[in-house]
Design a protein around this motif. Structure first.
Motif, mmCIF file in Angstrom:
data_model
loop_
_atom_site.group_PDB
_atom_site.id
_atom_site.type_symbol
_atom_site.label_atom_id
_atom_site.label_comp_id
_atom_site.label_asym_id
_atom_site.label_seq_id
_atom_site.Cartn_x
_atom_site.Cartn_y
_atom_site.Cartn_z
ATOM 1 N N PRO A 21 0.843 -1.199 0.000
ATOM 2 C CA PRO A 21 0.000 0.000 0.000
ATOM 3 C C PRO A 21 0.877 1.247 0.000
ATOM 4 O O PRO A 21 2.010 1.229 0.461
ATOM 5 C CB PRO A 21 -0.791 -0.105 1.300
ATOM 6 N N ASP A 24 1.430 6.525 3.978
ATOM 7 C CA ASP A 24 0.680 7.716 4.340
ATOM 8 C C ASP A 24 0.996 8.082 5.792
ATOM 9 O O ASP A 24 1.869 7.478 6.410
ATOM 10 C CB ASP A 24 -0.817 7.499 4.123
ATOM 11 N N GLY A 26 -0.570 7.354 8.275
ATOM 12 C CA GLY A 26 -0.894 6.237 9.146
ATOM 13 C C GLY A 26 0.342 5.464 9.564
ATOM 14 O O GLY A 26 0.419 4.962 10.686
ATOM 15 N N TRP A 83 0.425 -0.762 10.851
ATOM 16 C CA TRP A 83 -0.048 0.069 9.745
ATOM 17 C C TRP A 83 -0.704 -0.785 8.661
ATOM 18 O O TRP A 83 -1.767 -0.430 8.145
ATOM 19 C CB TRP A 83 1.128 0.878 9.196
ATOM 20 N N TRP A 86 -4.101 -1.857 9.793
ATOM 21 C CA TRP A 86 -5.013 -0.709 9.733
ATOM 22 C C TRP A 86 -5.450 -0.452 8.292
ATOM 23 O O TRP A 86 -6.630 -0.279 8.015
ATOM 24 C CB TRP A 86 -4.330 0.524 10.321
ATOM 25 N N LYS A 87 -4.470 -0.459 7.375
ATOM 26 C CA LYS A 87 -4.773 -0.200 5.957
ATOM 27 C C LYS A 87 -5.624 -1.325 5.356
ATOM 28 O O LYS A 87 -6.479 -1.065 4.521
ATOM 29 C CB LYS A 87 -3.489 -0.060 5.143
ATOM 30 N N SER A 88 -5.378 -2.551 5.770
ATOM 31 C CA SER A 88 -6.102 -3.692 5.207
ATOM 32 C C SER A 88 -7.580 -3.666 5.564
ATOM 33 O O SER A 88 -8.403 -4.225 4.839
ATOM 34 C CB SER A 88 -5.491 -5.003 5.694
#
Length: 183
Positions: A21, A24, A26, A83, A86-88
């Motif tokens: 990903p 960012d 995050g 991270w 969180w992104k997933s």
């Protein structure tokens, strides 16, 4: 020339690059959380400098510089894992509430081990906390893996290091058993 090399790398690793990903804020926040949780515990610098050196240690005890040299990269890997989890989750953050709670328990148990071992100098008691910490790291790796396999794998080196730390903790307790002057 540099652009050609970057382009060649990108073409040969498209699958890898596409799987990652885009970074960012995050990732920065995850790092702040992982490193910040450790700051909740006092440093116990006096215990580390004055008490710990007096303890009998096994012959394989690593030199002092090894601990931060290992923990800092492990914390970076944990930050990246947090991270990725969180992104997933995307917009469905409720789906990761259990893995995040397990991660929080893992962080708190690691901190509590420091309180018990260095703060209270309760070596026998520290073994229980180390065991709980070890289990919580395994649970974190498993729960993260179920959300994002790479995230689970990024936590795995922490499991290896905590296994080594648990053995060191056990050996130190065993070598210093009954030496009450070390309290």
């Amino acid at each position: 020339m540099v652009q050609n090399i970057a382009s060649a790398f990108e073409q040969s690793h498209q699958g890898l690059l596409a799987a990652l990903p885009e970074a960012d804020l995050g990732l920065l926040a995850a790092g702040a959380i992982v490193f910040g949780l450790q700051k909740l515990v006092p440093s116990y610098e006096d215990s580390y400098k004055l008490w710990y050196p007096k303890l009998k240690k096994p012959s394989w005890n690593p030199p002092s510089w090894v601990f931060p040299a290992v923990w800092i990269p492990l914390k970076i890997l944990q930050s990246a894992a947090l991270w990725l989890v969180w992104k997933s989750a995307g917009a469905d953050k409720a789906s990761i509430s259990i893995p995040l709670a397990i991660f929080g328990v893992h962080a708190l148990l690691g901190n509590q081990w420091n309180v018990v071992f260095f703060g209270r100098r309760d070596m026998p008691g520290s073994l229980k906390w180390m065991g709980a910490f070890w289990l919580s790291v395994a649970a974190t790796a498993f729960s993260f893996y179920s959300v994002n396999p790479l995230a689970g794998l990024l936590v795995s080196p922490t499991q290896i290091w905590v296994t080594i730390a648990a053995k060191l903790n056990y050996d130190i307790v065993k070598l210093n058993k009954g030496d009450e002057k070390l309290k």
